[in-house]
Design an enzyme around this catalytic site. Structure first.
Site, PDB file in Angstrom:
ATOM      1  N   HIS A   1       0.803  -1.230   0.000  1.00  0.00           N
ATOM      2  CA  HIS A   1       0.000   0.000   0.000  1.00  0.00           C
ATOM      3  C   HIS A   1       0.831   1.274   0.000  1.00  0.00           C
ATOM      4  O   HIS A   1       0.290   2.359   0.182  1.00  0.00           O
ATOM      5  CB  HIS A   1      -0.898   0.062   1.242  1.00  0.00           C
ATOM      6  CG  HIS A   1      -1.938  -0.995   1.312  1.00  0.00           C
ATOM      7  ND1 HIS A   1      -3.243  -0.797   0.914  1.00  0.00           N
ATOM      8  CD2 HIS A   1      -1.874  -2.272   1.734  1.00  0.00           C
ATOM      9  CE1 HIS A   1      -3.936  -1.899   1.108  1.00  0.00           C
ATOM     10  NE2 HIS A   1      -3.133  -2.817   1.612  1.00  0.00           N
TER      11      HIS A   1
ATOM     12  N   LYS B   1      -7.901  14.090   5.619  1.00  0.00           N
ATOM     13  CA  LYS B   1      -7.125  12.853   5.536  1.00  0.00           C
ATOM     14  C   LYS B   1      -6.060  12.943   6.617  1.00  0.00           C
ATOM     15  O   LYS B   1      -5.923  13.973   7.268  1.00  0.00           O
ATOM     16  CB  LYS B   1      -6.477  12.686   4.153  1.00  0.00           C
ATOM     17  CG  LYS B   1      -5.713  13.938   3.675  1.00  0.00           C
ATOM     18  CD  LYS B   1      -5.088  13.727   2.301  1.00  0.00           C
ATOM     19  CE  LYS B   1      -6.040  13.920   1.137  1.00  0.00           C
ATOM     20  NZ  LYS B   1      -6.406  12.684   0.476  1.00  0.00           N
ATOM     21  N   ARG B   2      -5.288  11.860   6.806  1.00  0.00           N
ATOM     22  CA  ARG B   2      -4.188  11.947   7.749  1.00  0.00           C
ATOM     23  C   ARG B   2      -3.255  13.088   7.378  1.00  0.00           C
ATOM     24  O   ARG B   2      -3.090  13.423   6.204  1.00  0.00           O
ATOM     25  CB  ARG B   2      -3.409  10.624   7.771  1.00  0.00           C
ATOM     26  CG  ARG B   2      -4.085   9.528   8.547  1.00  0.00           C
ATOM     27  CD  ARG B   2      -4.301   9.902   9.981  1.00  0.00           C
ATOM     28  NE  ARG B   2      -3.062   9.839  10.741  1.00  0.00           N
ATOM     29  CZ  ARG B   2      -2.826   8.984  11.720  1.00  0.00           C
ATOM     30  NH1 ARG B   2      -3.758   8.127  12.101  1.00  0.00           N
ATOM     31  NH2 ARG B   2      -1.673   8.982  12.358  1.00  0.00           N
TER      32      ARG B   2
ATOM     33  N   LYS C   1       1.159  14.450   1.683  1.00  0.00           N
ATOM     34  CA  LYS C   1      -0.223  14.767   1.296  1.00  0.00           C
ATOM     35  C   LYS C   1      -0.434  16.273   1.101  1.00  0.00           C
ATOM     36  O   LYS C   1      -1.465  16.713   0.610  1.00  0.00           O
ATOM     37  CB  LYS C   1      -1.209  14.208   2.323  1.00  0.00           C
ATOM     38  CG  LYS C   1      -1.196  12.665   2.388  1.00  0.00           C
ATOM     39  CD  LYS C   1      -2.147  12.144   3.455  1.00  0.00           C
ATOM     40  CE  LYS C   1      -2.026  10.646   3.684  1.00  0.00           C
ATOM     41  NZ  LYS C   1      -2.739   9.833   2.674  1.00  0.00           N
TER      42      LYS C   1
ATOM     43  N   THR D   1      -8.382   6.724  -1.295  1.00  0.00           N
ATOM     44  CA  THR D   1      -9.752   6.209  -1.401  1.00  0.00           C
ATOM     45  C   THR D   1     -10.731   7.327  -1.038  1.00  0.00           C
ATOM     46  O   THR D   1     -11.872   7.314  -1.481  1.00  0.00           O
ATOM     47  CB  THR D   1      -9.963   5.009  -0.450  1.00  0.00           C
ATOM     48  OG1 THR D   1      -9.420   5.332   0.825  1.00  0.00           O
ATOM     49  CG2 THR D   1      -9.321   3.764  -1.003  1.00  0.00           C
TER      50      THR D   1
HETATM   51  C1  Z15 Z   1      -2.113   3.507   4.934  1.00  0.00           C
HETATM   52  O1  Z15 Z   1      -3.226   4.113   5.321  1.00  0.00           O
HETATM   53  C2  Z15 Z   1      -1.816   3.366   3.580  1.00  0.00           C
HETATM   54  C3  Z15 Z   1      -0.683   2.711   3.226  1.00  0.00           C
HETATM   55  C4  Z15 Z   1       0.167   2.181   4.183  1.00  0.00           C
HETATM   56  O2  Z15 Z   1       1.269   1.520   3.826  1.00  0.00           O
HETATM   57  C5  Z15 Z   1      -0.137   2.326   5.527  1.00  0.00           C
HETATM   58 CL1  Z15 Z   1       0.914   1.690   6.687  1.00  0.00          CL
HETATM   59  C6  Z15 Z   1      -1.269   2.987   5.905  1.00  0.00           C
HETATM   60  C7  Z15 Z   1      -2.792   3.886   2.571  1.00  0.00           C
HETATM   61  C8  Z15 Z   1      -2.189   4.628   1.390  1.00  0.00           C
HETATM   62  O3  Z15 Z   1      -1.469   5.745   1.836  1.00  0.00           O
HETATM   63  C9  Z15 Z   1      -3.303   5.086   0.468  1.00  0.00           C
HETATM   64  O4  Z15 Z   1      -2.772   5.682  -0.702  1.00  0.00           O
HETATM   65  C10 Z15 Z   1      -4.168   3.911   0.050  1.00  0.00           C
HETATM   66  O5  Z15 Z   1      -5.306   4.358  -0.657  1.00  0.00           O
HETATM   67  C11 Z15 Z   1      -4.633   3.146   1.277  1.00  0.00           C
HETATM   68  O6  Z15 Z   1      -3.538   2.774   2.071  1.00  0.00           O
HETATM   69  C12 Z15 Z   1      -5.393   1.896   0.917  1.00  0.00           C
HETATM   70  O7  Z15 Z   1      -4.724   1.149  -0.051  1.00  0.00           O
END
Ligand code: Z15
Length: 826
Positions: A372, A563-564, A569, A671
């Site tokens: 991810h 978002k976070r 970001k 997402t």
């Molecule tokens: C997280 O929320 C995401 C990736 C990670 O490796 C971790 Cl540890 C936490 C997010 C991505 O930043 C985001 O782009 C993606 O849409 C989401 O995972 C689901 O795939």
């Protein structure tokens, strides 16, 4: 009819027969008020009614779950195990009512009791067992697995404390513990009689058995018990229910019996408390792991308990081990549960006495891994000594996997000796690190990214060596979101308008939204569409007045960045533009004509200095702008505290412009971007992650892309990016940065935000904020101009919704099921 009903009634009207769903639901609620909650049925309060309603729904869910389990069992279906350290389900009540088709019945039953469904639903406190995108994706996928009737199980950890509750105090983020279990749990079943031992620490003993085989066992291990807590995930109106099993740590019984002789009673009990700490708290770091021993313990705790469950179910079948991959697939959500690979090897080799070759053949056919992120600091590594201390046998197994793997690579690439160091599962330098992504790739038959763009980056750069070694393993599964929660539930009026025109099939077949397109030219539909959106904005404006005491104009452009908080970001890029707008308003009144409401929300990891600083900057800028009489209604800036699923559901349906502005190449997918567009917001975004595919679906003319492409980011970096050049050449940008650095937004502490500006000008601007500033400003101007033509904006909005069908998690999960898991619905 019962004799009571037909009997004489003097004081009361005859009651409806108890078979009416609303009436039987009401009877269940009252029964739970009395017998489960021990309260007076005459005057239950709202929280009590909420709990009783939840328990009444749990009754219905568990019945359907038992039936679903029987179906899976009797068909002997191949099972999917989805392992994730995070799930972020959001509040359950509305979601479960919709899935069970009981919304109207519940409304009726509650009205009868003098309550409103919306008020009762607002009593729910969501389980925050995840940080952000990754955990929320896992929950969307469970929803879709249930709707597609897949024989699947979600497995995770029952953290006693979820993601912290964020308060904004004097502009700063303050964290409060999230004691989500305080009010008791109404959705889950605790299986207190049903536990697995999890063993770590200790020493490996090597010995030779009677057959002359070399054996390994763990001595002096610490044992902790994992207790199952089950929550139910219903499919959409299909009578099918999945289980999300979350493990809670409990002290071992052995221990309870042993400490009486030691004399140190209190000391022994303290040790018991230490054991139960394992599932105490979710680590609040998104994409920057903390590398603490307790976290690795959590990972192994989830993995060990889950694999025991899987093996127990498999054993019941009484078939040979080599059939395991034909009957099970274990999906790793990120590398966090990757220690499952050596754990399964350990069970097969050390306990079941398979040969290494047999065991490895089984393992590699059982696991699948989703990556991810490409952020280097997010790629998980563990210090080898820590690993050895906590999981000595697993480290040995990893070394053996690595030895054999490197042996094969050496043969495949005899002329590239450097490849060995690059792909090794153990990084060897000053200190030695176990690389979890390498373990996950080598031990899985499938490795996927989460958007087309991200999956290409994995193959071309991050995992290029592995792509050369295992080209057939790499594939893409573009993320998706569940339309039940992210349209039907969070935006019921828009959902209703859609259903009125194209029927309800879109709920389980989102591509049907295409049928809305003919209506974009209908004036009536236009008007209704914009009325619904405006009503949503009114509601959010009320919420903002309530919580922040700020009055915003519902007619203004709602520009939302939630978002976070993470530098990549680029909330900072957004606020630089806000300040530029502010300066334009002050220096040339009349130059800014479109009134805007900026809405920010999101949590920063508690130890992430820069992210917290940016939150503080936004709040300071908000204060300055909102209290400047020269600005009036033209510009408002709002920071909503404690962004979470519940808050997202309020914000998204009221958004005009969705900010998706990560540095190109850094957001794996996103997402949130999908949730906004599905609800008719227009995206302003970079060529990154799933933004690119959203553009391909909704059309370039229906969103605002800007900024460097990811290869341009790389080129600019390798040619020596100099952020100062942008500062020197762009007077508007210069003015903004000088204001921040000079204390304009922090008059009592003029140097407060100096580090923020320093990071851009003197520390390399790692996220290319300055490089993208000018094109962002231009694109924002385009967005404002487009908003002035409300009819054209409405059209864009409707086209966004109607073309977002591809981004359903049903589509995504269906692709996983067909291409990776090899399962179909029961
Ligand atoms: C997280 O929320 C995401 C990736 C990670 O490796 C971790 Cl540890 C936490 C997010 C991505 O930043 C985001 O782009 C993606 O849409 C989401 O995972 C689901 O795939």
């Amino acid at each position: 009819m019962t004799s009571q009903n037909s009997g004489n009634r003097k004081s009361r009207l005859p009651e409806a027969p108890a078979t009416r769903p609303a009436e039987s639901l009401k009877q269940d609620i009252l029964r739970h008020v009395l017998y489960s909650l021990g309260r007076d049925t005459e005057r239950p309060d709202r929280q009590t009614v909420f709990r009783a309603l939840a328990l009444s729904l749990r009754d219905r869910l568990v019945e359907k779950w038992i039936a679903s389990q029987r179906d899976i069992y009797s068909r002997s279906s191949k099972r999917v195990y989805y392992l994730s350290l995070e799930f972020l389900p959001g509040p359950f009540l509305r979601e479960n009512l919709i899935a069970l088709g009981l919304e109207n019945e519940a409304r009726e039953a509650l009205t009868d009791m003098g309550f409103g469904l919306d008020d009762v639903a607002d009593e729910e406190y969501e389980p925050g067992l995840g940080n952000g995108g990754l955990g929320r994706l896992a929950s969307c996928y469970l929803d879709s697995m249930a709707t597609l009737r897949l024989p699947a199980y979600g497995y995770g950890i029952h953290y006693a404390y979820g993601i912290f509750y964020q308060l904004i105090k004097e502009g700063r983020q303050v964290e409060r513990a999230d004691n989500w279990l305080r009010g008791g749990t109404h959705w889950e079943f605790e299986r207190s009689h049903y536990v697995h031992p999890v063993r770590f620490y200790g020493q490996v003993r090597e010995w030779v058995d009677e057959q002359g085989r070399l054996r390994h066992s763990l001595e002096n291990a610490t044992t902790v018990m994992a207790m199952a807590c089950d929550m139910f995930i219903p499919g959409h109106k299909n009578d099918y229910v999945l289980n999300m099993r979350l493990w809670a740590a409990k002290t071992s019984r052995e221990f309870e019996f042993s400490f009486f002789n030691t004399g140190d009673y209190i000391g022994a009990v303290e040790e018991k408390i230490r054991d139960e700490n394992i599932s105490m708290v979710l680590y609040p770091n998104d994409e920057a792991p903390e590398g603490k021993e307790l976290r690795l313990k959590q990972q192994f705790f989830l993995v060990s308990a889950t694999i025991q469950d899987i093996v127990r179910r498999f054993r019941k079948k009484g078939i040979a081990w080599d059939q395991l991959p034909r009957k099970n697939v274990i999906h790793l959500n990120e590398t966090h549960p990757a220690v499952a690979i050596p754990e399964l090897m350990r069970i097969l080799v050390d306990e079941e006495l398979l040969t290494w070759e047999e065991a490895w053949y089984i393992c590699v056919r059982t696991f699948a891994y989703t990556n991810h992120t490409v952020l280097p600091e997010a790629l998980e590594v563990w210090p080898e000594d820590l690993f050895r201390r906590l999981l000595p046998r697993h480290l040995q197994i990893i070394h053996e996997i690595n030895r054999r793997f490197l042996h094969d690579v050496r043969r495949q690439f005899p002329n590239d000796p450097n490849i060995l160091g690059r792909v090794s599962l153990v990084h060897e330098g000053e200190s030695r690190w176990v690389r979890m992504s390498h373990l996950a790739i080598v031990g899985s038959f499938s490795v996927n990214g989460v958007s087309a763009h991200h999956s290409e980056i994995l193959k071309e750069s991050v995992f290029h060596d592995f792509y050369k070694i295992f080209p057939e393993r790499f594939n893409n599964k573009t993320n998706g979101i569940t339309p039940r929660r992210w349209l039907r539930q969070c935006n019921p009026t828009l959902a209703w308008l859609i259903t009125e025109h194209i029927g309800p099939e879109w709920l389980t077949d989102l591509a049907q939204l295409k049928k809305l397109e003919p209506y974009v030219n209908s004036e009536g539909f236009h008007r209704a569409w914009m009325e619904v959106r405006l009503r949503n904005k009114h509601k959010l404006a009320e919420y903002i007045r309530d919580k922040n005491g700020i009055t915003v104009m519902p007619e203004s452009l709602f520009d939302v960045h939630v978002k976070r908080f993470h530098e990549y970001k680029r909330q900072l890029l957004n606020v630089l533009h806000v300040i530029a707008l502010y300066n334009r308003i002050r220096s040339s009144p009349g130059s800014v004509t479109v009134p805007r409401t900026y809405i920010f929300g999101g949590k920063a990891a508690p130890g992430y200095y820069m992210a917290k600083h940016i939150i503080r900057l936004i709040n300071s800028v908000a204060y300055t702008i909102n209290t400047d009489p020269r600005v009036g209604d033209l510009l408002k800036v709002v920071f909503l505290q404690n962004y979470c699923v519940t808050l997202a559901e309020r914000i998204i349906p009221a958004t005009d412009l969705s900010e998706q502005i990560s540095t190109a190449g850094m957001e794996a997918s996103g997402t949130g971007n999908m949730k906004f567009a599905l609800n008719g917001a227009i995206t302003i975004g970079t060529h990154d992650g799933a933004n690119i595919e959203i553009m391909e679906h909704v059309g370039n003319e229906n969103l605002f892309l800007f900024g460097l492409l990811s290869h341009e980011v790389n080129e600019m970096r390798s040619q020596g990016y100099n952020p100062r050049l942008f500062y020197e050449r762009d007077s508007e940008l210069r003015e903004v940065l000088d204001m921040i650095a000079g204390g304009f937004f922090s008059p009592s502490e003029p140097h407060l935000f100096r580090d923020v500006v320093e990071s851009l000008l003197n520390h390399g601007d790692r996220y290319m904020v300055l490089a993208d500033f000018r094109s962002y400003v231009y694109r924002q101007q385009d967005a404002a101009n487009a908003f002035m033509d409300q009819a054209a904006w409405a059209r864009m909005s409707m086209l966004n919704t109607s073309r977002m069908g591809f981004f359903s998690s049903d589509r995504a999960v269906d692709e996983y099921a067909k291409d990776i898991w090899g399962v179909s619905g029961v």
